[in-house]
Design a protein around this motif. Structure first.
Motif, PDB file in Angstrom:
ATOM      1  N   UNK A 199       0.827  -1.211   0.000  1.00 47.69           N
ATOM      2  CA  UNK A 199       0.000   0.000   0.000  1.00 47.69           C
ATOM      3  C   UNK A 199       0.860   1.258   0.000  1.00 47.69           C
ATOM      4  N   UNK A 200       1.919   1.249   0.813  1.00 50.30           N
ATOM      5  CA  UNK A 200       2.765   2.450   0.923  1.00 50.30           C
ATOM      6  C   UNK A 200       3.536   2.694  -0.375  1.00 50.30           C
ATOM      7  N   UNK A 201       4.033   1.607  -0.991  1.00 46.08           N
ATOM      8  CA  UNK A 201       4.782   1.769  -2.252  1.00 46.08           C
ATOM      9  C   UNK A 201       3.842   2.309  -3.336  1.00 46.08           C
ATOM     10  N   UNK A 202       2.603   1.792  -3.379  1.00 44.80           N
ATOM     11  CA  UNK A 202       1.648   2.269  -4.382  1.00 44.80           C
ATOM     12  C   UNK A 202       1.280   3.737  -4.112  1.00 44.80           C
ATOM     13  N   UNK A 203       1.063   4.070  -2.848  1.00 42.18           N
ATOM     14  CA  UNK A 203       0.716   5.463  -2.499  1.00 42.18           C
ATOM     15  C   UNK A 203       1.872   6.390  -2.862  1.00 42.18           C
ATOM     16  N   UNK A 204       3.116   5.942  -2.603  1.00 40.95           N
ATOM     17  CA  UNK A 204       4.279   6.784  -2.908  1.00 40.95           C
ATOM     18  C   UNK A 204       4.401   7.004  -4.417  1.00 40.95           C
ATOM     19  N   UNK A 205       4.138   5.938  -5.187  1.00 39.19           N
ATOM     20  CA  UNK A 205       4.209   6.064  -6.653  1.00 39.19           C
ATOM     21  C   UNK A 205       3.171   7.097  -7.125  1.00 39.19           C
ATOM     22  N   UNK A 206       1.942   7.024  -6.573  1.00 42.11           N
ATOM     23  CA  UNK A 206       0.891   7.989  -6.953  1.00 42.11           C
ATOM     24  C   UNK A 206       1.263   9.403  -6.506  1.00 42.11           C
ATOM     25  N   UNK A 207       1.851   9.502  -5.296  1.00 42.63           N
ATOM     26  CA  UNK A 207       2.279  10.802  -4.741  1.00 42.63           C
ATOM     27  C   UNK A 207       3.282  11.465  -5.696  1.00 42.63           C
ATOM     28  N   UNK A 208       4.236  10.680  -6.186  1.00 41.48           N
ATOM     29  CA  UNK A 208       5.260  11.223  -7.093  1.00 41.48           C
ATOM     30  C   UNK A 208       4.650  11.541  -8.458  1.00 41.48           C
ATOM     31  N   UNK A 209       3.807  10.631  -8.967  1.00 39.37           N
ATOM     32  CA  UNK A 209       3.192  10.853 -10.288  1.00 39.37           C
ATOM     33  C   UNK A 209       2.319  12.105 -10.282  1.00 39.37           C
TER      34      UNK A 209
END
Ligand code: HEM
Ligand code: HEM
Length: 234
Positions: free
Chosen positions: A149-159
């Motif tokens: 969940x955190x890796x996916x959230x971080x990817x969305x945060x950066x995108x």
């Protein structure tokens, strides 16, 4: 510094940089811990390194110590970068700039939720489980899921940050130059000023005007406090 460049308050950059740096180190060492002790779902061929579990725990603990300060900042001074009350209306305007801004604020908010979950489930872990081959504890599965969940959230945060502000916005949060009015010497007088206004009446008013941000702040801080206390009763 050109005025047109995105500018982030120095306090935000400090809190975000320290918490984000420790959290990213925890995410990377978490993955190495997984490949060393578990690897049931496959993974990169990293060398087996048993000591990485303790290093991961240390980065996790540092994140847990710093994160309350970032939470308090984001839910008070950084409110306009988080979800707003008119989110539902804005989400109907698909493809419009406001739609993208709302998604961006949603992913900023999601970071707070995702990191809280990873830290809470981490505190419920026992450092002896993986070395003893105990890989089926419910809290371990919850902690693994929190990593995803955190890796996916971080990817969305950066995108979303890249979509909204591109490279200048992404770099602005890691830039250490600051404007004179943002100098740390102004922070203490500001804190003293706000402290002077503390009184029972002010606290009563604060409680009466509970907003979604205050509820979120109390919930996150309470769950982090429980994460510290609960393992003592195991
Ligand atoms: C796990 C690590 C991270 C966490 C927990 C995190 C969390 C957050 C939060 C909560 C905010 C909103 C702050 C506020 O309301 O004032 C924020 C803003 C921001 N973050 Fe992160 N972040 C992380 C990593 C990163 C990384 C690696 C970058 C890469 C450049 C980044 C770029 C940004 C930017 C540019 C903003 C400002 C967005 C804006 O002005 O609206 N973050 N972050
Ligand atoms: C692949 C995913 C992950 C694995 C395999 C993993 C593994 C572990 C293990 C084995 C422990 C117990 C070690 C110890 O207490 O010293 C632990 C604790 C912890 N983890 Fe993770 N973790 C993962 C993801 C994460 C993430 C993403 C975070 C947060 C950014 C995190 C934060 C913590 C925290 C705060 C502790 C408690 C440390 C302590 O109380 O000493 N973990 N984790």
């Amino acid at each position: 510094m050109p005025a047109s460049r995105p500018y982030q308050p120095l306090l935000l950059r400090l809190l975000h940089g320290l918490t984000g740096g420790c959290a990213i180190a925890a995410i990377l060492t978490a993955y190495w811990t997984y490949t060393t002790y578990d690897n049931r779902w496959g993974g990169l061929p990293l060398p087996l390194w048993r000591a990485v579990e303790g290093i991961h725990g240390t980065f996790g603990l540092w994140t847990l110590l710093l994160f309350p300060a970032l939470t308090i900042y984001a839910l008070r001074r950084g409110q306009n970068r988080l979800l707003q009350t008119n989110t539902a209306d804005h989400l109907q305007q698909i493809g419009q700039p406001i739609w993208w801004y709302t998604l961006h604020r949603a992913t900023n908010s999601l970071m707070l939720l995702a990191l809280t979950t990873a830290l809470f489930t981490g505190k419920m872990m026992d450092s002896t489980w993986l070395p003893q081959g105990e890989l089926t504890h419910a809290w371990y599965y919850a902690h693994l899921t929190a990593w995803v969940g955190l890796v996916m959230a971080l990817a969305l945060h950066l995108l979303m940050s890249a979509k909204i502000g591109g490279r200048p916005l992404l770099l602005s949060i890691w830039d250490w130059r600051f404007r004179p009015q943002d100098h740390p010497r102004h922070w203490w007088p500001q804190i003293l000023q706000s402290h002077k206004t503390w009184s029972l009446d002010a606290i009563a008013l604060w409680v009466q005007t509970l907003t979604a941000y205050k509820v979120a702040e109390i919930s996150i801080l309470l769950s982090l406090a429980i994460a510290w206390i609960a393992p003592l009763f195991k």
